[in-house]
Design a protein around this motif. Sequence first.
Motif, mmCIF file in Angstrom:
data_model
loop_
_atom_site.group_PDB
_atom_site.id
_atom_site.type_symbol
_atom_site.label_atom_id
_atom_site.label_comp_id
_atom_site.label_asym_id
_atom_site.label_seq_id
_atom_site.Cartn_x
_atom_site.Cartn_y
_atom_site.Cartn_z
ATOM 1 N N MET A 226 11.172 -11.879 -30.298
ATOM 2 C CA MET A 226 10.059 -11.597 -31.186
ATOM 3 C C MET A 226 10.562 -11.034 -32.502
ATOM 4 S SD MET A 226 7.099 -10.115 -28.673
ATOM 5 C CE MET A 226 6.604 -11.034 -27.214
ATOM 6 N N GLN A 227 9.802 -11.259 -33.540
ATOM 7 C CA GLN A 227 10.183 -10.830 -34.891
ATOM 8 C C GLN A 227 9.163 -9.830 -35.423
ATOM 9 O OE1 GLN A 227 10.497 -14.065 -37.670
ATOM 10 N NE2 GLN A 227 10.917 -12.733 -39.425
ATOM 11 N N LYS A 228 9.657 -8.704 -35.889
ATOM 12 C CA LYS A 228 8.776 -7.677 -36.428
ATOM 13 C C LYS A 228 8.371 -8.011 -37.853
ATOM 14 C CE LYS A 228 8.514 -2.694 -37.406
ATOM 15 N NZ LYS A 228 9.265 -1.410 -37.397
ATOM 16 N N MET A 229 7.070 -7.903 -38.128
ATOM 17 C CA MET A 229 6.534 -8.131 -39.465
ATOM 18 C C MET A 229 6.421 -6.804 -40.218
ATOM 19 S SD MET A 229 5.897 -11.486 -39.662
ATOM 20 C CE MET A 229 7.501 -11.625 -38.838
ATOM 21 N N GLU A 230 6.556 -6.854 -41.508
ATOM 22 C CA GLU A 230 6.448 -5.659 -42.331
ATOM 23 C C GLU A 230 5.108 -5.649 -43.056
ATOM 24 O OE1 GLU A 230 8.548 -3.241 -42.274
ATOM 25 O OE2 GLU A 230 10.050 -4.279 -41.042
ATOM 26 N N ARG A 231 4.516 -4.466 -43.136
ATOM 27 C CA ARG A 231 3.288 -4.334 -43.911
ATOM 28 C C ARG A 231 3.594 -4.634 -45.381
ATOM 29 N NH1 ARG A 231 -1.096 -1.231 -41.775
ATOM 30 N NH2 ARG A 231 -0.661 -0.545 -39.638
ATOM 31 N N SER A 232 2.693 -5.356 -46.007
ATOM 32 C CA SER A 232 2.920 -5.714 -47.399
ATOM 33 C C SER A 232 2.521 -4.568 -48.324
ATOM 34 C CB SER A 232 2.118 -6.972 -47.761
ATOM 35 O OG SER A 232 2.252 -7.264 -49.129
ATOM 36 N N SER A 233 3.371 -4.298 -49.295
ATOM 37 C CA SER A 233 3.048 -3.314 -50.325
ATOM 38 C C SER A 233 2.494 -3.998 -51.570
ATOM 39 C CB SER A 233 4.302 -2.507 -50.693
ATOM 40 O OG SER A 233 5.335 -3.374 -51.151
ATOM 41 N N ASP A 234 2.366 -5.331 -51.478
ATOM 42 C CA ASP A 234 1.856 -6.122 -52.596
ATOM 43 C C ASP A 234 0.336 -6.181 -52.532
ATOM 44 O OD1 ASP A 234 1.324 -7.856 -54.630
ATOM 45 O OD2 ASP A 234 2.288 -9.603 -53.717
ATOM 46 N N ALA A 235 -0.305 -5.454 -53.426
ATOM 47 C CA ALA A 235 -1.763 -5.399 -53.437
ATOM 48 C C ALA A 235 -2.380 -6.673 -53.993
ATOM 49 C CB ALA A 235 -2.239 -4.205 -54.244
#
Length: 283
Positions: A226-235
């Motif tokens: 499985m691959q962990k996704m990162e929360r986007s800081s791009d509004a």
Amino acid sequence: MKTGFIPQTTAMILLLSLNIQNNLSGNNKVMVSSLAFTHPTQIYSIRKGQSTSKTSSTEQHHSDSSNSSKNSRSHSSGGSVSDSSTCLGARQSKWDNLVDEDEEEEVISKQNTESVPTDMIYDMTNMHRQNKNFQMMTQVGGDDTINDLYIREPNTQVFWFVGKVSRCTGTVSLEQAVQRQWHLIEQHASRLRAKELGPHFGILEIWTAPGNSELDVAYNRPNVQMQKMERSSDATIHKTVKNSEVGFEGELYQNGEEGFRTLRNEDGFAVKKEIVAPEQDLP
């Protein structure tokens, strides 16, 4: 209570009733009845046809249980990505024609939506649209457009299956597809597993697996990572990725299903040994 999560006292009962015109086959009309999307399980009711029944809390089970395969879908061994964009087609879905029966509850008002694009606020309209997108993309692109979604509370090894994400593979990356729909996915997971995930809304982790790989995950196949996704800081991600380029099909519990979970380490691999089916005696 984490800011942004709708409390369990909010009752939004969604009836799923399919009355689908098959655009691909002329005038053939398909009539299907399906269970409602319901959450939390101890609050919401389920309807199938005209009958109504209350769901109850059920015992959880690990992915190495022999019953895990009951919740598994058809799967593919690969997770390859097509070079061409896939955005056409249509097929029937149990998410079609959602009807909100609880008009007195202002569900959206209880969400912290200040930083959430309007088209990703957790409501019936947005969930219905993203599910339709999922159906159209996967009708044409198949498994290459799909990734399975799992969510866990940080610092645990329990990964809950919460649905699937799709994307136009020629224009959108997997990370963008998840980040664009992060709010919908996290809100849905917090309702699907109110006890386990609800209290941790806002800090939940989203992990992905190859499309339709639930059976491989249930059997702890060592080749599935499985691959962990990162929360986007791009509004402004909603300006670069259109909602029509991504889709989301949330998990639905039917007929008393307990839900599907698996144990994984920080690298996304199975914690327990692979389950091998016993060899059958040849005649």
